[in-house]
Design an enzyme around this catalytic site. Sequence first.
Site, PDB file in Angstrom:
ATOM      1  N   LYS A  85       8.630 -47.306 -11.708  1.00  0.00           N
ATOM      2  CA  LYS A  85       7.380 -48.143 -12.104  1.00  0.00           C
ATOM      3  C   LYS A  85       6.365 -47.678 -12.727  1.00  0.00           C
ATOM      4  O   LYS A  85       5.468 -47.376 -12.459  1.00  0.00           O
ATOM      5  CB  LYS A  85       6.886 -48.850 -10.724  1.00  0.00           C
TER       6      LYS A  85
HETATM    7  O1  S5P Z   1       9.792 -56.187  -5.619  1.00  0.00           O
HETATM    8  C1  S5P Z   1      10.355 -55.007  -5.283  1.00  0.00           C
HETATM    9  C2  S5P Z   1      10.678 -54.235  -6.405  1.00  0.00           C
HETATM   10  C3  S5P Z   1      11.534 -53.121  -6.044  1.00  0.00           C
HETATM   11  S1  S5P Z   1      12.107 -52.113  -7.509  1.00  0.00           S
HETATM   12  N1  S5P Z   1      10.812 -54.658  -3.919  1.00  0.00           N
HETATM   13  C4  S5P Z   1      11.854 -53.698  -3.801  1.00  0.00           C
HETATM   14  O2  S5P Z   1      12.044 -53.639  -2.599  1.00  0.00           O
HETATM   15  N2  S5P Z   1      11.898 -52.740  -4.885  1.00  0.00           N
HETATM   16  C5  S5P Z   1      12.964 -51.475  -4.715  1.00  0.00           C
HETATM   17  O3  S5P Z   1      14.316 -52.143  -4.290  1.00  0.00           O
HETATM   18  C6  S5P Z   1      12.295 -50.828  -3.436  1.00  0.00           C
HETATM   19  O4  S5P Z   1      11.574 -49.823  -4.026  1.00  0.00           O
HETATM   20  C7  S5P Z   1      13.563 -50.289  -2.989  1.00  0.00           C
HETATM   21  O5  S5P Z   1      13.990 -49.254  -3.504  1.00  0.00           O
HETATM   22  C8  S5P Z   1      14.534 -51.299  -3.190  1.00  0.00           C
HETATM   23  C9  S5P Z   1      14.911 -52.240  -2.024  1.00  0.00           C
HETATM   24  O6  S5P Z   1      15.574 -51.396  -0.864  1.00  0.00           O
HETATM   25  P1  S5P Z   1      15.975 -52.240   0.571  1.00  0.00           P
HETATM   26  O7  S5P Z   1      16.384 -50.891   1.339  1.00  0.00           O
HETATM   27  O8  S5P Z   1      14.918 -52.791   1.159  1.00  0.00           O
HETATM   28  O9  S5P Z   1      17.180 -53.069  -0.041  1.00  0.00           O
END
Ligand code: S5P
Length: 232
Positions: A85
Amino acid sequence: MSNNMSTESPFVRLQNIIKEKNTRIILSCDVTTMADLCYFADLCGPYICVLKVHTDIIEDFSVEMMLNIKNIAKVHRFLLMEDRKFGDIGYTLSKQLTGFFKYSQWCDLVTAYPYIGQTGIELFKLNNIGVFLLAELSINEGQILPYKELFNKKENTPHPICGTIGQNNTGYIQATPGIHLDKCNDNSNQCYKSPSEAKQKGADLFIVGRAIYTAKNPLEAMIRYHKAAMDL
Ligand code: S5P
């Protein structure tokens, strides 16, 4: 050494991979060791179009190992995305690209805040790195960021802005994080939705993390999410 010598833009390469491999899954592999990252890259590689990493959470990060993962990416045909980011002025961005993590050597795609403006976008373009701009976060209080003006500029189409990361349609390729088939949230305000719910709000690509790499059987989970995203 600069990133891929390929003359094709990351945008075109991503489109080709999605079509050829018939996958819309970005694996968000937020593990903390290089060994785990290698393991999941190889295990899940055949089912994904992008492997997304947060290199600054990896305790034993090494560029050499990252270049090994780049080789795994070539074998299984997926792109590598750094979810740093980025959000700074051009001078700092260029130092970050060649600094400790050597993003310019292995990154195909990055995430960035729209604040970087045209200068930042051009810098990534020079390094043949595609940008996914953050449109909003997948948390309850997620703010919509002021990306619209930047997007409206004709010269941004279709490269180097590859798409957006967000929850609602932006008119660009939309990669949606916060995907889970069995949970609605975590204990940090992450809002989960199923691939079909995300698709209804414009998702083209589905960013899946813990639902796969912390599953009891990650390969089984990988195949389940791959199928769920393709069946839509
Ligand atoms: O709005 C967002 C943007 C991102 S890039 N919400 C997110 O969760 N992410 C990223 O997506 C977050 O940093 C993590 O790497 C991933 C979600 O992971 P999960 O384990 O919750 O599916």
